[in-house]
Design an enzyme around this catalytic site. Sequence first.
Site, PDB file in Angstrom:
ATOM      1  N   ASN A   8       0.836  -1.112  -0.076  1.00 18.13           N
ATOM      2  CA  ASN A   8       0.069  -0.026   0.082  1.00 18.13           C
ATOM      3  C   ASN A   8       0.890   1.244  -0.014  1.00 18.13           C
ATOM      4  O   ASN A   8       1.627   1.505   0.978  1.00 18.13           O
ATOM      5  CB  ASN A   8      -0.928   0.027   1.317  1.00 18.13           C
ATOM      6  CG  ASN A   8      -1.636   1.234   1.419  1.00 18.13           C
ATOM      7  OD1 ASN A   8      -1.681   1.995   0.690  1.00 18.13           O
ATOM      8  ND2 ASN A   8      -2.409   1.255   2.539  1.00 18.13           N
ATOM      9  N   LYS A  10       0.092   4.234  -0.278  1.00 15.59           N
ATOM     10  CA  LYS A  10      -0.549   5.443   0.583  1.00 15.59           C
ATOM     11  C   LYS A  10      -0.423   6.568  -0.374  1.00 15.59           C
ATOM     12  O   LYS A  10      -0.257   6.473  -1.670  1.00 15.59           O
ATOM     13  CB  LYS A  10      -0.043   5.508   1.878  1.00 15.59           C
ATOM     14  CG  LYS A  10      -0.157   4.252   2.696  1.00 15.59           C
ATOM     15  CD  LYS A  10       0.014   4.475   4.143  1.00 15.59           C
ATOM     16  CE  LYS A  10      -0.123   2.975   5.032  1.00 15.59           C
ATOM     17  NZ  LYS A  10       0.169   3.257   6.584  1.00 15.59           N
ATOM     18  N   HIS A  90      -8.999   0.966   5.268  1.00 11.07           N
ATOM     19  CA  HIS A  90      -8.011   1.201   5.976  1.00 11.07           C
ATOM     20  C   HIS A  90      -8.426   2.242   7.066  1.00 11.07           C
ATOM     21  O   HIS A  90      -8.814   3.357   6.909  1.00 11.07           O
ATOM     22  CB  HIS A  90      -7.044   1.659   5.022  1.00 11.07           C
ATOM     23  CG  HIS A  90      -5.451   1.887   5.586  1.00 11.07           C
ATOM     24  ND1 HIS A  90      -5.155   2.703   6.188  1.00 11.07           N
ATOM     25  CD2 HIS A  90      -4.567   1.032   5.351  1.00 11.07           C
ATOM     26  CE1 HIS A  90      -3.959   2.398   6.686  1.00 11.07           C
ATOM     27  NE2 HIS A  90      -3.592   1.442   6.090  1.00 11.07           N
ATOM     28  N   GLU A  92      -6.853   4.610   8.040  1.00 10.46           N
ATOM     29  CA  GLU A  92      -6.396   5.917   7.819  1.00 10.46           C
ATOM     30  C   GLU A  92      -7.720   6.684   7.108  1.00 10.46           C
ATOM     31  O   GLU A  92      -7.928   7.808   7.369  1.00 10.46           O
ATOM     32  CB  GLU A  92      -5.094   6.116   6.702  1.00 10.46           C
ATOM     33  CG  GLU A  92      -3.707   5.837   7.825  1.00 10.46           C
ATOM     34  CD  GLU A  92      -2.615   5.396   6.946  1.00 10.46           C
ATOM     35  OE1 GLU A  92      -2.621   5.166   5.805  1.00 10.46           O
ATOM     36  OE2 GLU A  92      -1.777   4.751   7.468  1.00 10.46           O
ATOM     37  N   GLU A 160      -4.511  -5.055  10.687  1.00 14.21           N
ATOM     38  CA  GLU A 160      -3.738  -3.866  10.737  1.00 14.21           C
ATOM     39  C   GLU A 160      -4.060  -3.092  12.032  1.00 14.21           C
ATOM     40  O   GLU A 160      -4.827  -2.382  12.197  1.00 14.21           O
ATOM     41  CB  GLU A 160      -3.905  -2.929   9.591  1.00 14.21           C
ATOM     42  CG  GLU A 160      -3.684  -3.501   8.315  1.00 14.21           C
ATOM     43  CD  GLU A 160      -2.765  -2.324   7.485  1.00 14.21           C
ATOM     44  OE1 GLU A 160      -1.998  -2.836   6.795  1.00 14.21           O
ATOM     45  OE2 GLU A 160      -3.666  -1.312   7.244  1.00 14.21           O
ATOM     46  N   GLY A 166       3.343   2.311  10.680  1.00 12.12           N
ATOM     47  CA  GLY A 166       4.145   3.329  10.558  1.00 12.12           C
ATOM     48  C   GLY A 166       4.953   3.442  11.720  1.00 12.12           C
ATOM     49  O   GLY A 166       5.526   4.678  11.868  1.00 12.12           O
ATOM     50  N   SER A 205       4.061  -2.336  10.153  1.00 14.29           N
ATOM     51  CA  SER A 205       5.579  -2.262  10.332  1.00 14.29           C
ATOM     52  C   SER A 205       6.129  -3.683   9.920  1.00 14.29           C
ATOM     53  O   SER A 205       7.089  -4.001  10.414  1.00 14.29           O
ATOM     54  CB  SER A 205       5.648  -1.937  11.843  1.00 14.29           C
ATOM     55  OG  SER A 205       5.533  -0.591  12.226  1.00 14.29           O
TER      56      SER A 205
END
Length: 245
Positions: A8, A10, A90, A92, A160, A166, A205
């Site tokens: 991904n 992003k 996701h 985010e 996730e 991240g 990660s």
Amino acid sequence: MRKLAAGNWKMNGTRASLSEVEAINAALDDTDPAVVICPPASLLIPAYDIGGKIGIGAQDCHMASSGAHTGDISASQIADTGATYVIVGHSERRTDHGETNDMIKAKAQAAHEAGLMAIICIGETLTEREAGETLAVLGKQMSGSVPDGATSQNTVIAYEPVWAIGTGLVPTLDQIDEAHRFMRAELLATLDEDAQHISLLYGGSVKGSNADDIFSVPDVDGALVGGASLSAHDFVPIIKALSRA
Ligand code: 13P
């Protein structure tokens, strides 16, 4: 279960980054698992054109097939680029755009109708984990965002943990195992027996240095990789670790 290494990107990457897609494709051989890269929408067509063995996916879709939705992209438009996957839900997008489970389910359904594989993301926050609510949260996200028509042919689910994205923090293997076993059991309880073949990805990660350990967990069928999917140098070792698993 089909093994899958998905990247991904992003909101990263310009046409200059397409050389990484070429380099990742060049490193693949017949023993490797399925590999998908989800670049920003601006790169779907050129990434598809040079992707070779790599499948291409988008990072989101609208639930409607067309209409007055400025700035959005529909599942059928994604399919028209040659892409075959789309990430939905996701964290985010759940956070930045207020996406709810209902919206994510509708997006996954739209993806299915367009013939795309939906990668549906779920995961708990650190506050939820510390409150002992992880499995309850995952259960609610699964029942709320995985449509009834989900099968191993049209759906992948990615676990996730929000706190692992991240950050360099990774859950213990026991924590990943607990989450993935739970997800598999939930699928079997709510869908038919094909649900046992739905690929379950871990994301958060993942690096070349921890991939072998993560892929040793029984119900982990692959990874959804953010930062380490941006370069062949970092992503190829993860793909090769999945081949060995
Ligand atoms: P990182 O691999 O950068 O932690 O991102 C994970 C992710 O959010 C993939 O969708």
